[in-house]
Design an enzyme around this catalytic site. Structure first.
Site, mmCIF file in Angstrom:
data_model
loop_
_atom_site.group_PDB
_atom_site.id
_atom_site.type_symbol
_atom_site.label_atom_id
_atom_site.label_comp_id
_atom_site.label_asym_id
_atom_site.label_seq_id
_atom_site.Cartn_x
_atom_site.Cartn_y
_atom_site.Cartn_z
ATOM 1 N N ALA A 100 66.245 -26.481 150.595
ATOM 2 C CA ALA A 100 66.296 -25.302 149.739
ATOM 3 C C ALA A 100 65.829 -25.576 148.302
ATOM 4 O O ALA A 100 65.439 -24.639 147.587
ATOM 5 C CB ALA A 100 67.711 -24.729 149.726
ATOM 6 N N ARG A 140 72.620 -28.414 162.928
ATOM 7 C CA ARG A 140 72.493 -27.329 161.953
ATOM 8 C C ARG A 140 71.531 -26.252 162.469
ATOM 9 O O ARG A 140 70.354 -26.546 162.719
ATOM 10 C CB ARG A 140 71.919 -27.927 160.663
ATOM 11 C CG ARG A 140 71.525 -26.924 159.626
ATOM 12 C CD ARG A 140 70.674 -27.544 158.536
ATOM 13 N NE ARG A 140 70.369 -26.540 157.540
ATOM 14 C CZ ARG A 140 69.366 -26.606 156.687
ATOM 15 N NH1 ARG A 140 68.576 -27.661 156.672
ATOM 16 N NH2 ARG A 140 69.154 -25.636 155.826
ATOM 17 N N TYR A 198 66.099 -25.054 163.554
ATOM 18 C CA TYR A 198 65.659 -26.411 163.232
ATOM 19 C C TYR A 198 65.596 -27.353 164.434
ATOM 20 O O TYR A 198 65.106 -28.476 164.316
ATOM 21 C CB TYR A 198 66.564 -26.997 162.141
ATOM 22 C CG TYR A 198 66.507 -26.198 160.857
ATOM 23 C CD1 TYR A 198 65.312 -26.075 160.159
ATOM 24 C CD2 TYR A 198 67.632 -25.546 160.345
ATOM 25 C CE1 TYR A 198 65.240 -25.322 158.988
ATOM 26 C CE2 TYR A 198 67.569 -24.797 159.186
ATOM 27 C CZ TYR A 198 66.376 -24.686 158.511
ATOM 28 O OH TYR A 198 66.298 -23.947 157.361
ATOM 29 N N GLU A 211 53.958 -31.910 151.255
ATOM 30 C CA GLU A 211 55.209 -31.161 151.498
ATOM 31 C C GLU A 211 55.284 -30.789 152.976
ATOM 32 O O GLU A 211 54.285 -30.332 153.545
ATOM 33 C CB GLU A 211 55.214 -29.894 150.633
ATOM 34 C CG GLU A 211 56.393 -28.976 150.931
ATOM 35 C CD GLU A 211 56.587 -27.916 149.857
ATOM 36 O OE1 GLU A 211 56.490 -28.239 148.654
ATOM 37 O OE2 GLU A 211 56.843 -26.755 150.238
ATOM 38 N N HIS A 257 57.819 -28.911 156.183
ATOM 39 C CA HIS A 257 58.994 -28.127 156.595
ATOM 40 C C HIS A 257 59.019 -28.054 158.111
ATOM 41 O O HIS A 257 57.969 -27.868 158.745
ATOM 42 C CB HIS A 257 58.924 -26.697 156.036
ATOM 43 C CG HIS A 257 58.912 -26.661 154.556
ATOM 44 N ND1 HIS A 257 60.047 -26.850 153.804
ATOM 45 C CD2 HIS A 257 57.893 -26.511 153.678
ATOM 46 C CE1 HIS A 257 59.727 -26.805 152.528
ATOM 47 N NE2 HIS A 257 58.428 -26.608 152.413
ATOM 48 N N ASN A 267 60.384 -33.216 152.262
ATOM 49 C CA ASN A 267 60.963 -31.945 152.686
ATOM 50 C C ASN A 267 62.194 -31.744 151.815
ATOM 51 O O ASN A 267 63.233 -32.391 152.028
ATOM 52 C CB ASN A 267 61.362 -31.982 154.169
ATOM 53 C CG ASN A 267 61.980 -30.659 154.620
ATOM 54 O OD1 ASN A 267 62.129 -29.732 153.813
ATOM 55 N ND2 ASN A 267 62.352 -30.573 155.888
ATOM 56 N N PRO A 294 68.631 -31.510 150.670
ATOM 57 C CA PRO A 294 69.956 -31.067 151.082
ATOM 58 C C PRO A 294 70.023 -30.465 152.486
ATOM 59 O O PRO A 294 69.123 -29.742 152.899
ATOM 60 C CB PRO A 294 70.326 -30.006 150.034
ATOM 61 C CG PRO A 294 69.055 -29.635 149.371
ATOM 62 C CD PRO A 294 68.174 -30.845 149.444
ATOM 63 N N ASN A 295 71.098 -30.813 153.154
ATOM 64 C CA ASN A 295 71.474 -30.302 154.482
ATOM 65 C C ASN A 295 70.639 -30.870 155.629
ATOM 66 O O ASN A 295 70.950 -30.627 156.794
ATOM 67 C CB ASN A 295 71.438 -28.759 154.522
ATOM 68 C CG ASN A 295 72.358 -28.174 153.468
ATOM 69 O OD1 ASN A 295 73.537 -28.522 153.426
ATOM 70 N ND2 ASN A 295 71.839 -27.314 152.589
ATOM 71 N N ARG A 354 59.899 -16.487 157.576
ATOM 72 C CA ARG A 354 61.349 -16.318 157.454
ATOM 73 C C ARG A 354 61.671 -15.353 156.313
ATOM 74 O O ARG A 354 60.872 -14.484 156.002
ATOM 75 C CB ARG A 354 61.991 -17.702 157.273
ATOM 76 C CG ARG A 354 61.708 -18.634 158.477
ATOM 77 C CD ARG A 354 62.396 -19.965 158.334
ATOM 78 N NE ARG A 354 63.854 -19.799 158.252
ATOM 79 C CZ ARG A 354 64.684 -20.781 157.887
ATOM 80 N NH1 ARG A 354 64.208 -21.987 157.598
ATOM 81 N NH2 ARG A 354 65.986 -20.570 157.828
#
Ligand code: DQA
Length: 149
Positions: A77, A18, A23, A98, A100, A74, A10-11, A107
């Site tokens: 959330a 964004r 990012y 995985e 990111h 990735n 998502p996103n 964070r």
């Protein structure tokens, strides 16, 4: 030719606009292009998909279990919330990595925990768009080594 699924959650379709301070300016399309270029060098094909829907991500993981050799993912959330996606990754026998863009350990505290990382061979986090290409290199390196066994 062997195929690798590159899954974005998502996103991530909004990359480029964004939260660019976190990012960066690269779009998901640009990331997919650099993955396709690297894949060509490595002699593999990448199948890049993005969805904002948990169930669709799970369906795709199931779908590729016999047609692909591995997954770079990735999950956005869903990394921090989705036991269902973690179960899907464990339900199939494909190796996965995985990735990111941001360093999830630098964070908010809730981002430091990943439900899905333990279903993967390993995690690449914090290298911006290069996290995806490093993830693909790591997966191919792992597959090369496991094929020599
Ligand atoms: C992300 C990190 C997640 O915490 C966040 O929810 C994202 C993107 C990353 O690539 O840095 O959507 O997965």
């Amino acid at each position: 030719m062997d195929r690798v699924l590159v899954l974005s959650g998502p996103n991530l379709n909004l990359l480029g606009t964004r939260q660019v301070d976190i990012y960066g300016l690269a779009t998901l399309e640009a990331i997919h292009e650099s993955l396709a270029k690297l894949a060509q060098e490595l002699g593999v094909a990448v199948d890049c998909r993005q969805s904002n829907h948990e169930g669709e991500l799970i369906d795709w993981i199931h779908e590729v279990r016999e047609s692909h050799v591995g997954i770079v993912f990735n999950l956005g959330a869903y990394t921090h919330t989705s036991i269902a996606i973690a179960d899907a990754l464990r339900a199939i026998s494909l190796p996965s990595v995985e990735v990111h863009l941001s360093n999830i350990h630098a964070r908010e505290a809730f981002r430091a925990h990943s439900h899905t990382a333990s279903a993967a061979i390993g995690v690449v986090t914090g290298f911006g768009p290069a996290s995806y290409t490093l993830g693909l290199r790591a997966l191919m390196d792992y597959l090369g080594r496991s094929n020599q066994d």
